[in-house]
Design an enzyme around this catalytic site. Structure first.
Site, mmCIF file in Angstrom:
data_model
loop_
_atom_site.group_PDB
_atom_site.id
_atom_site.type_symbol
_atom_site.label_atom_id
_atom_site.label_comp_id
_atom_site.label_asym_id
_atom_site.label_seq_id
_atom_site.Cartn_x
_atom_site.Cartn_y
_atom_site.Cartn_z
ATOM 1 N N GLU B 196 4.427 -25.260 8.235
ATOM 2 C CA GLU B 196 5.432 -25.019 9.278
ATOM 3 C C GLU B 196 5.593 -26.239 10.177
ATOM 4 O O GLU B 196 6.300 -26.214 11.183
ATOM 5 C CB GLU B 196 5.035 -23.793 10.115
ATOM 6 C CG GLU B 196 5.367 -22.479 9.426
ATOM 7 C CD GLU B 196 4.661 -22.308 8.093
ATOM 8 O OE1 GLU B 196 3.411 -22.309 8.066
ATOM 9 O OE2 GLU B 196 5.352 -22.227 7.062
ATOM 10 N N ASN B 280 4.826 -23.060 0.820
ATOM 11 C CA ASN B 280 6.277 -23.213 0.961
ATOM 12 C C ASN B 280 6.709 -24.672 1.138
ATOM 13 O O ASN B 280 6.001 -25.467 1.757
ATOM 14 C CB ASN B 280 6.778 -22.413 2.166
ATOM 15 C CG ASN B 280 6.210 -22.927 3.480
ATOM 16 O OD1 ASN B 280 5.038 -22.727 3.741
ATOM 17 N ND2 ASN B 280 7.013 -23.602 4.288
ATOM 18 N N ASP B 322 10.081 -18.407 2.392
ATOM 19 C CA ASP B 322 8.692 -18.684 2.779
ATOM 20 C C ASP B 322 7.676 -17.899 1.948
ATOM 21 O O ASP B 322 6.686 -17.394 2.470
ATOM 22 C CB ASP B 322 8.461 -18.414 4.281
ATOM 23 C CG ASP B 322 7.083 -18.861 4.729
ATOM 24 O OD1 ASP B 322 6.641 -19.947 4.310
ATOM 25 O OD2 ASP B 322 6.424 -18.116 5.479
HETATM 26 O O1 LIG Z 1 2.299 -23.171 5.360
HETATM 27 C C1 LIG Z 1 1.172 -23.237 5.833
HETATM 28 O O2 LIG Z 1 0.502 -24.277 5.943
HETATM 29 C C2 LIG Z 1 0.600 -21.965 6.249
HETATM 30 C C3 LIG Z 1 -0.672 -21.895 6.825
HETATM 31 C C4 LIG Z 1 -1.218 -20.650 7.113
HETATM 32 C C5 LIG Z 1 -2.587 -20.694 7.662
HETATM 33 O O3 LIG Z 1 -3.149 -21.809 7.618
HETATM 34 O O4 LIG Z 1 -3.168 -19.723 8.116
HETATM 35 C C6 LIG Z 1 -0.450 -19.485 6.848
HETATM 36 C C7 LIG Z 1 0.815 -19.659 6.272
HETATM 37 N N1 LIG Z 1 1.315 -20.870 6.009
HETATM 38 C C8 LIG Z 1 1.644 -18.559 5.886
HETATM 39 O O5 LIG Z 1 2.734 -18.743 5.372
HETATM 40 C C9 LIG Z 1 1.163 -17.256 6.057
HETATM 41 O O6 LIG Z 1 1.790 -16.273 5.646
HETATM 42 C C10 LIG Z 1 -0.079 -17.076 6.679
HETATM 43 C C11 LIG Z 1 -0.757 -15.906 6.993
HETATM 44 C C12 LIG Z 1 -1.904 -16.314 7.551
HETATM 45 C C13 LIG Z 1 -2.979 -15.472 8.044
HETATM 46 O O7 LIG Z 1 -4.094 -16.005 8.162
HETATM 47 O O8 LIG Z 1 -2.749 -14.280 8.293
HETATM 48 N N2 LIG Z 1 -1.968 -17.655 7.595
HETATM 49 C C14 LIG Z 1 -0.861 -18.150 7.055
#
Ligand SMILES: O=C(O)c1cc(C(=O)O)c2c(n1)C(=O)C(=O)c1cc(C(=O)O)[nH]c1-2
Ligand SMILES: O=C(O)c1cc(C(=O)O)c2c(n1)C(=O)C(=O)c1cc(C(=O)O)[nH]c1-2
Lengths: 609, 609
Positions: B196, B280, B322
């Site tokens: 992100e 993503n 995503d």
């Molecule tokens: O694109 C990324 O680098 C990234 C990192 C993370 C993260 O590091 O926890 C999540 C997501 N995306 C993501 O898309 C996502 O659905 C998500 C859920 C969670 C969580 O721990 O509940 N982390 C993340």
């Protein structure tokens, strides 16, 4: 719950509710502060099978003192908007003092409502001994919370909506609230904390319906402030005379004289008297405040309606060790044998003496050490004809006044946090025994000169605490005992060693079992008669909360808050590590960090189905 | 534990340990990510008697993902300085990423050592989805932690002393660590988060002994960066050609192209291949980045020693929703009947399809929806002769590319957090079933134009999530299911409704019981064959941790971290309340606040003695 609407009946309602062992309607269990429950599904025989039934994390990290309230058959709205009748647990947290109403019955234990006060966090640094709060009170369909910032609020018990709110003090002057409010009859009583900031203590009665102040009684000052009657108020049977709250102080030192009121209160409806204790005189340097410093360190009996003082008893005149007199007053009706029934008041003081008084008139019946380590006084003079009648006979060697300013008086027992602190004891009528969580800690104490600035610490002593074994030379290094006490004879009946100070309130039951928690996190059950350990469970964090028991849907539950902190746990709670930090407590409890970490969780125990 | 000293033997040791069902030595349970345990003291018959045996509060409030490690017979020093041999539980927390070594055997469950990294809290605001951390790895006598700030550290498993440390990324550029490190053979593997924030993803292998970097493979960029071989690396059987990580991007957009690597990794020692998925493509606005955006959203198979890519499979070319491809790769050896045994890789993707591949060569065997709500694609084209072979057939109505920038594409299923997110599934060999915690959530998605600034959000879409029932029109409003999946046929075998998304990792056992947690806080046990609920317990807070099981002193235990948070719990964790905050998740899970509050607690369950 009845939740009576009629004004006249609100006080009857609370009295009725508090007699129902299925509910836990006040922070002390009942008016008398017995912390005894008539429930007996859980017995010495089956308590070994106890297990956690459900839990709730409060979302707050620092020390969790006190206990929830439980009211049965409350009509509330659930999260789906339905009106239901259920058993409700009212739970509080340390600062920021969130209040949760939890469904105690429904298996999902929904949060029925949540109230989070908005408070200026500037109050946190003026709280002496962690950001604790000792619980809620119920009365007249309302839940009362004394916020850390001294705001007293009344919430609708069904909805959590604010009904009224009143400011009881001023944190910018070091005034804070940690005590639970107490509802007796038609009034809600609140105290004030800040003995380490030169706050002049007071107790204030507010009307449960409106929040209007009924009266305020100060711990010191002119009779008009203290509500003491020169002729009618007695101390050990004698009238106290005019302005007794001034004339044992030098100049106007009484104005910053301490005697705060941050402990537990009791009420005898027949006598219509409210009982509580006042705390240490400010500063902690005794050399700076000559005189008896009345009425710090005192047991008070005030008329509920007027606040007029019926009698007082000062336990530690001219305190030299911070032995606040605020611990609970247990109004036990005791049988002294040969048909002699006495309406007693039993009090386990910080100074290491357990006092039994006739609560009708303040007559001193028994005053004995409840920890053999106590050494600052040889005894309390019980000779009515003596000039020092009712006074502790202080040992020069341990007198920080005698040894003087800037001298380190060593090996005083107990330490400032007392042979017992705010953790309340219980009274078991069947055995006639008091179940007492105690500290077994001594200290070095070096007073130094300070000057008063409003809102700044006014401590004036450097302390260091350590296990009593160091002074006793008995090779032990535990810092607590859980004891059974006979208040008629002034004797320990049994005593269980605890590795750490037992900083959790006890509850005894008609099942013959007594429960309490430990600083490293155990919920323990012992046989009330013998002290035999029958059950223990390691909860998520150290326990400084008070155990309660209640019944819901025909089943007995035992509940306790874990969440280490308080004065004993201040090192963990506030992230301190130097041994004399935290007013001298950090070093003594440093090894707690080997057992537990912060975090507030309610655990509710039950026997398996 | 063996804790072998000889260099050559470290990798054998871990493989041996991971085959011992009494221990839980890696964040995934074993190299294959099966999360299945051979323990069977706890059975479908007796699991109803399960109860908490002990607990530990971590002292940290926000979301607790992952699970502890358990190593048996470790020689450590206890708090009294004695050397003891005991079973040790290694527990991590979200930021600030404290590591505790707890005595799993001793009834007091002492903290044997504690390590608290010093990290700049500036990392917190660049963590997209709560301050989570998914756990620790063990190898070569060391405990590995990937700190939020991307520092990878190795601690002596016996003492907690820092052995080495290496910086894997730069939080000022939006690079963070949430994934557990994974030790395979002689290397420790770490990913990077920040999709992100336009972070270009990579996986990096470090030497377990020294922390020296062995190789790094990027998700996109020239072949020298991705370690892709134009000729030898295949995608669905075809060589990928030169610079495939560049030529499906416009200009140098690949440099901020995302494809981060924050999930779970697996390893097949026979094939010497490491498997994982990339996330993503950045930004979330597909209109801004034409092309397939290779190799975001891809399953990777890399040689352990060199990082060279053997094969890849891009599940969601040119992502518009995503649907990060990072979920675990389960290396199950499956029996397809008639003697046909296949070394499969099974993957439940965020995009709602469950993929079964031949892990030796990346051949696609099965790709079916594991939530009937999935609507963004009709199916994955399985026709090998088709031009769109292996691609999802996208439905225009739900295509945020097709509908264009600044248009709110409505009712897309699943929501961005997928039919399943990072919460790992388990594989039960006895039934051949996968136990899958799922989300049942849809969304509205409105892409908008953004420009890239290092360290600033690079999201480019506004989302709002809601229960899938709203789109299905079936009158339901639950947001999760716990399902059993047959990966050979691509069919749901049974499905249990969950009020909230099942955001907790499952563990199945030879006792025929599967465990998982729920967002409102239940630890549940179900019959693996039928899904019948056999036990539930309300832990202190919502569960987003993964359940594990181990044996100590002859007794089977089940352990789980509660502590609500993660993306689903971001409203509670970060104190957000507007429904489209928290990247669109807050509104959908708002009612979680009726059930639970923050706070990290480990609960260890056992059958009564
Ligand atoms: O694109 C990324 O680098 C990234 C990192 C993370 C993260 O590091 O926890 C999540 C997501 N995306 C993501 O898309 C996502 O659905 C998500 C859920 C969670 C969580 O721990 O509940 N982390 C993340
Ligand atoms: O003098 C005061 O006003 C005052 C206040 C408090 C408090 O409010 O918690 C404590 C004390 N004193 C005190 O002396 C003491 O031992 C103490 C222990 C604790 C605790 O909660 O563990 N509070 C306090």
């Amino acid at each position: 719950a009845l939740f009576s609407v009629g004004a006249a009946k609100a006080d009857d309602e609370l009295l009725t509710l508090s007699k129902d062992p299925k509910q836990w309607v006040s922070p002390t269990g009942d008016y008398a502060n017995l912390r005894h429950s008539g429930l007996k599904q859980i017995t010495a025989d089956n308590v070994g099978k106890l297990a956690p039934a459900w839990q709730f994390s409060t979302g707050v990290l620092r020390g969790h003192e006190g206990a929830p309230l439980v009211l049965n058959n409350v009509s509330v709205t659930d999260s789906s908007g339905k009106t239901i009748t259920t058993d409700v647990m009212y739970l509080h947290t340390p600062f920021p003092n969130i209040v949760y109403a939890l469904d105690a019955k429904d298996p999902a234990h929904q949060i029925l409502w949540k109230y989070e006060p908005k408070q200026d966090p500037a109050v946190v640094p003026v709280m002496c001994c962690d950001t604790v709060n000792r619980g809620l009170a119920y009365g007249d369909g309302k839940i009362f919370l004394a916020q850390a910032d001294t705001t007293l609020i009344a919430l609708d018990a069904k909805t959590g909506k604010l009904v009224w709110s009143v400011k009881n003090g001023d944190p910018s002057k070091g005034q804070t609230s940690t005590a639970a409010p107490h509802v007796f009859k038609d009034k809600v009583f609140v105290g004030i904390a800040g003995g380490e900031f030169g706050v002049r203590g007071h107790i204030t009665a507010y009307d449960v319906k409106t929040g209007k102040q009924a009266w305020r009684g100060y711990s010191m000052g002119p009779d008009a402030d203290t509500l003491i009657d020169a002729e009618k108020t007695t101390h050990l049977g004698q009238p106290v005379g005019k302005d007794s709250g001034i004339n044992t102080w030098q100049g106007d030192q009484w104005q910053t004289g301490g005697g705060t009121t941050w402990g537990w209160y009791s009420y005898d409806p027949e006598l219509n008297l409210v009982y509580y204790g006042s705390g240490n005189p400010s500063t902690w340097n005794p050399n700076q405040r000559p005189g008896d410093n009345r009425w710090s360190m005192t047991i008070w009996a005030r008329d509920l309606d007027t606040g007029k003082v019926k009698w007082l008893y000062q336990m530690t005149p001219h305190d030299e060790w911070d032995y606040d007199g605020i611990n609970e007053m247990i109004l036990a009706d005791q049988d002294f044998g040969a048909g002699k029934k006495v309406k007693t008041l039993v009090h386990f003081d910080r100074n290491g003496f357990a006092y039994t008084l006739d609560r009708t008139n303040g007559e001193l019946l028994v005053a004995e050490k409840y920890d053999p380590a106590v050494n600052w006084a040889t005894k309390v003079d019980m000779d009515k004809s003596s000039k020092t009648y009712g006074r502790p006979l202080v040992v020069d060697k341990y007198s920080t006044q005698h040894n003087g300013e800037d001298t380190n008086t060593q090996n005083v027992c107990p330490a400032a946090l007392g042979s017992k602190d705010e953790q309340p004891a219980s009274f078991d009528p069947a055995t006639g025994l008091f179940m007492v969580p105690t500290n077994h800690v001594c200290m070095d104490y070096e007073p130094f000169r300070v000057s008063y600035t409003a809102g700044q610490p006014y401590v004036g002593a450097t302390l260091e605490m350590f296990p009593a074994g160091k002074v006793l030379g008995d090779g032990t290094n535990h810092t607590g005992n859980f004891i059974a006490w006979d208040a008629r004879t002034g004797k320990i009946v049994w005593s269980n060693k605890e590795q750490f100070s037992a900083w959790s309130g006890a509850v005894s039951t008609d099942g013959g079992v007594t429960f309490y928690g430990t600083l490293e996190g155990y919920l323990k059950a012992v046989d009330t008669k013998t002290g035999k350990e029958l059950y223990k469970y390691k909860t998520p964090s150290g326990i400084i909360g008070n155990v309660i028991t209640y019944e819901s849907a025909g089943k007995q539950y035992v509940a306790v808050l874990s969440g280490v902190g308080g004065w004993a746990g201040i090192g963990l709670a506030a992230g301190l590590s130097k041994s004399n930090e935290g007013l001298g407590a950090v070093g003594n409890y440093a090894s707690l960090a080997n057992y537990t970490a912060l975090g507030g969780v309610l655990t509710v125990f039950a026997l398996p189905n």
